[in-house]
Write a protein that holds these residues in place. Structure first.
Motif, PDB file in Angstrom:
ATOM      1  N   GLU A   6       0.835  -1.203   0.000  1.00  0.00           N
ATOM      2  CA  GLU A   6       0.000   0.000   0.000  1.00  0.00           C
ATOM      3  C   GLU A   6       0.870   1.254   0.000  1.00  0.00           C
ATOM      4  O   GLU A   6       2.001   1.243   0.483  1.00  0.00           O
ATOM      5  N   ARG A  19      -5.577   9.659  -1.777  1.00  0.00           N
ATOM      6  CA  ARG A  19      -5.752   8.511  -2.671  1.00  0.00           C
ATOM      7  C   ARG A  19      -4.790   7.421  -2.238  1.00  0.00           C
ATOM      8  O   ARG A  19      -3.567   7.627  -2.229  1.00  0.00           O
ATOM      9  N   SER A  21      -3.200   3.622  -2.843  1.00  0.00           N
ATOM     10  CA  SER A  21      -2.957   2.664  -3.911  1.00  0.00           C
ATOM     11  C   SER A  21      -2.371   1.386  -3.337  1.00  0.00           C
ATOM     12  O   SER A  21      -1.687   1.421  -2.303  1.00  0.00           O
ATOM     13  N   CYS A  22      -2.632   0.296  -4.005  1.00  0.00           N
ATOM     14  CA  CYS A  22      -2.118  -1.005  -3.584  1.00  0.00           C
ATOM     15  C   CYS A  22      -1.618  -1.738  -4.824  1.00  0.00           C
ATOM     16  O   CYS A  22      -2.397  -1.965  -5.752  1.00  0.00           O
ATOM     17  N   ARG A  71      -9.944  -0.439  -9.834  1.00  0.00           N
ATOM     18  CA  ARG A  71      -8.828  -1.345 -10.083  1.00  0.00           C
ATOM     19  C   ARG A  71      -8.343  -1.186 -11.503  1.00  0.00           C
ATOM     20  O   ARG A  71      -9.134  -0.894 -12.414  1.00  0.00           O
ATOM     21  N   ASP A  72      -7.058  -1.390 -11.683  1.00  0.00           N
ATOM     22  CA  ASP A  72      -6.438  -1.354 -13.001  1.00  0.00           C
ATOM     23  C   ASP A  72      -5.886  -2.744 -13.250  1.00  0.00           C
ATOM     24  O   ASP A  72      -4.835  -3.108 -12.712  1.00  0.00           O
ATOM     25  N   THR A  77      -3.222  -3.134  -9.854  1.00  0.00           N
ATOM     26  CA  THR A  77      -3.349  -2.192  -8.748  1.00  0.00           C
ATOM     27  C   THR A  77      -4.819  -1.951  -8.416  1.00  0.00           C
ATOM     28  O   THR A  77      -5.707  -2.052  -9.273  1.00  0.00           O
ATOM     29  N   SER A  79      -7.108   1.002  -6.127  1.00  0.00           N
ATOM     30  CA  SER A  79      -6.983   2.323  -5.515  1.00  0.00           C
ATOM     31  C   SER A  79      -8.235   2.667  -4.727  1.00  0.00           C
ATOM     32  O   SER A  79      -9.316   2.116  -4.978  1.00  0.00           O
ATOM     33  N   GLN A  81      -9.971   6.265  -3.694  1.00  0.00           N
ATOM     34  CA  GLN A  81     -10.030   7.723  -3.673  1.00  0.00           C
ATOM     35  C   GLN A  81     -10.937   8.126  -2.519  1.00  0.00           C
ATOM     36  O   GLN A  81     -12.102   7.725  -2.472  1.00  0.00           O
ATOM     37  N   CYS A  95      -4.964  -3.179   2.425  1.00  0.00           N
ATOM     38  CA  CYS A  95      -5.360  -3.757   1.150  1.00  0.00           C
ATOM     39  C   CYS A  95      -5.546  -5.264   1.320  1.00  0.00           C
ATOM     40  O   CYS A  95      -4.785  -5.914   2.051  1.00  0.00           O
TER      41      CYS A  95
END
Length: 121
Positions: A6, A19, A21-22, A71-72, A77, A79, A81, A95
């Motif tokens: 994370e 924001r 992220s993981c 998610r991407d 990843t 995220s 927000q 995460c």
């Protein structure tokens, strides 16, 4: 090596945004459901938001409308927000990755090390 890392925590004033992220190992991202949980001092860990492999989302009532999980799949990843943050959002955020079908209220699967979010009033 299986890991969830994370980033993005910090200190912010009430009303501000952060924001998270993981970054996940591919083996525990592809096809898995991803989630963010949090644990405040003296409280149990709780679900914040979850997202399935096809993008369906779930949110805790306390954050719905203020937080957005995404998610991407190309970058492995997930995220979170967080807008209009409140002092009661102060917690360590974790995460989580799990296989589908477990149910968001069940704590299960792989966990990151956590990132601190502190919201000052």
């Amino acid at each position: 090596q299986v890991q969830l890392v994370e980033s993005g925590g910090g200190l912010v004033q009430a009303g501000g945004s952060l924001r998270l992220s993981c970054a996940a190992s591919r083996s525990i991202f592809s096809g898995n459901e991803m989630a963010w949980y949090r644990q405040a001092p003296g409280k149990q860990r709780e679900l914040v938001a979850g997202i399935t492999s096809v993008g369906s989302t779930a949110y805790a009532d306390s954050v719905r409308g203020r937080f957005t999980i995404s998610r991407d799949n190309a970058k492995n990843t997930v995220s979170l927000q967080m807008n209009n943050l409140k002092p009661e959002d102060t917690a360590v955020y974790y995460c989580n990755s799990r296989r589908p079908g477990i149910g968001w209220r069940t704590e299960y699967g792989y966990w990151g090390q956590g990132t601190q979010v502190t919201v000052s009033s």
